[in-house]
Design a protein around this motif. Structure first.
Motif, PDB file in Angstrom:
ATOM      1  N   GLY A 163       2.941  -2.088   9.862  1.00 39.01           N
ATOM      2  CA  GLY A 163       2.824  -0.536   9.771  1.00 39.01           C
ATOM      3  C   GLY A 163       4.064   0.032  10.927  1.00 39.01           C
ATOM      4  N   TRP A 164       3.881  -0.557  12.091  1.00 37.83           N
ATOM      5  CA  TRP A 164       4.646  -0.210  13.229  1.00 37.83           C
ATOM      6  C   TRP A 164       6.110  -0.568  12.875  1.00 37.83           C
ATOM      7  N   ALA A 165       6.394  -1.460  12.069  1.00 35.39           N
ATOM      8  CA  ALA A 165       7.551  -1.796  11.529  1.00 35.39           C
ATOM      9  C   ALA A 165       8.175  -1.005  10.805  1.00 35.39           C
ATOM     10  N   LEU A 166       7.344  -0.455   9.653  1.00 35.81           N
ATOM     11  CA  LEU A 166       7.796   0.502   8.720  1.00 35.81           C
ATOM     12  C   LEU A 166       8.199   1.846   9.478  1.00 35.81           C
ATOM     13  N   ARG A 167       7.120   2.193  10.357  1.00 31.11           N
ATOM     14  CA  ARG A 167       7.553   3.439  11.116  1.00 31.11           C
ATOM     15  C   ARG A 167       8.886   3.660  12.103  1.00 31.11           C
TER      16      ARG A 167
ATOM     17  N   PRO B 144      14.407   9.220   6.112  1.00 33.24           N
ATOM     18  CA  PRO B 144      15.497   9.244   5.097  1.00 33.24           C
ATOM     19  C   PRO B 144      16.180   8.222   4.913  1.00 33.24           C
ATOM     20  N   LEU B 145      16.193   7.198   5.504  1.00 32.49           N
ATOM     21  CA  LEU B 145      16.879   5.730   5.175  1.00 32.49           C
ATOM     22  C   LEU B 145      15.721   4.885   4.304  1.00 32.49           C
ATOM     23  N   ALA B 146      14.558   5.100   4.685  1.00 30.81           N
ATOM     24  CA  ALA B 146      13.451   4.434   4.119  1.00 30.81           C
ATOM     25  C   ALA B 146      13.168   4.737   2.484  1.00 30.81           C
TER      26      ALA B 146
ATOM     27  N   TYR C  94       9.611   1.758  -4.319  1.00 27.43           N
ATOM     28  CA  TYR C  94       8.671   2.098  -3.505  1.00 27.43           C
ATOM     29  C   TYR C  94       9.256   2.102  -2.209  1.00 27.43           C
ATOM     30  N   GLY C  95       9.569   3.332  -1.427  1.00 31.98           N
ATOM     31  CA  GLY C  95      10.108   3.469  -0.300  1.00 31.98           C
ATOM     32  C   GLY C  95       8.903   3.520   0.620  1.00 31.98           C
ATOM     33  N   VAL C  96       8.197   2.503   1.347  1.00 33.58           N
ATOM     34  CA  VAL C  96       7.108   2.562   2.164  1.00 33.58           C
ATOM     35  C   VAL C  96       7.659   2.950   3.645  1.00 33.58           C
ATOM     36  N   GLN C  97       6.753   4.092   4.317  1.00 31.37           N
ATOM     37  CA  GLN C  97       6.980   4.445   5.513  1.00 31.37           C
ATOM     38  C   GLN C  97       6.231   4.160   6.613  1.00 31.37           C
ATOM     39  N   ASP C  98       4.975   3.822   6.122  1.00 33.34           N
ATOM     40  CA  ASP C  98       3.938   3.614   7.081  1.00 33.34           C
ATOM     41  C   ASP C  98       2.883   2.898   6.443  1.00 33.34           C
TER      42      ASP C  98
END
Length: 200
Positions: A101-105, A110-112, A144-148
């Motif tokens: 989760g921290w890596a995704l954050r 906008p990129l994710a 699927y653009g996962v951000q968190d």
């Protein structure tokens, strides 16, 4: 033509063997919408959708044995989710953000959200048994653009008043489309982009 659904996906198993995937989309081409995908222990796949339009779109993208149009309400407050969807009642408590989760954050949103970035991540996701890009029903492609990501720490659910049990892993994986939610019960912040083969 591409459509974008922006919101959250919550996935959890229950100790009864029923697995639940809640899609909560405050921003979508259909306005604010929510749906629940259910797979029972016997493999029966059911979609609960708030409107006929949403049900038609989701059912033409994923695979179900049954589709119901029912009132679907999702409440989010602090670390609690409360879902009412026809016969389903679900309450979930959101816990910590793991290392993933921290890596995704750390990736700018906008990129994710971009399909190009999501496509680059797909080989890594497959190593973990998941997919971020794939071909869906109707000749559609999804990203699927996962951000968190947060883990769930507790959950309780019932169906027509019958207890489905507490929190359990999503095992076996759900079979609605080309990919499943993580096996560990969790909620992800995600932008789903759907490429259409023709206008709908």
């Amino acid at each position: 033509m591409r459509l974008r659904y922006d919101g959250w996906i919550l996935g959890t198993g229950t100790t009864s063997g029923t697995r639940l995937v809640v899609g909560h989309w405050p921003r979508s081409p259909l306005g604010p919408v929510s749906d629940v995908m259910v797979e029972r222990p016997d493999g029966h796949r059911l979609l609960l959708a708030h409107t006929a339009e949403l049900a038609e779109f989701v059912a033409s993208t994923y695979t179900f044995d049954e589709v119901r149009v029912v009132p679907v309400a999702v409440g989010r407050a602090a670390d609690q989710w409360v879902v009412h969807a026809g016969p389903l009642r679900l309450r979930a408590a959101v816990g910590r953000r793991p290392a993933l989760g921290w890596a995704l954050r750390a990736v700018p949103s906008p990129l994710a959200r971009t399909p190009a970035w999501v496509g680059l991540l797909d080989p890594l996701a497959r190593v973990a048994g998941m997919r971020t890009r794939g071909t869906a029903g109707g000749g559609r492609t999804e990203w699927y653009g996962v951000q968190d990501l947060h883990l769930l720490r507790a959950a309780s659910a019932s169906w027509d008043g019958a207890d489905l049990g507490g929190l359990a892993r999503v095992e076996p994986a759900v079979r609605f489309g080309f990919g499943s939610v993580p096996p560990t019960p969790s909620v992800v912040r995600v932008t789903t982009t759907i490429g259409l083969s023709k206008a709908v």
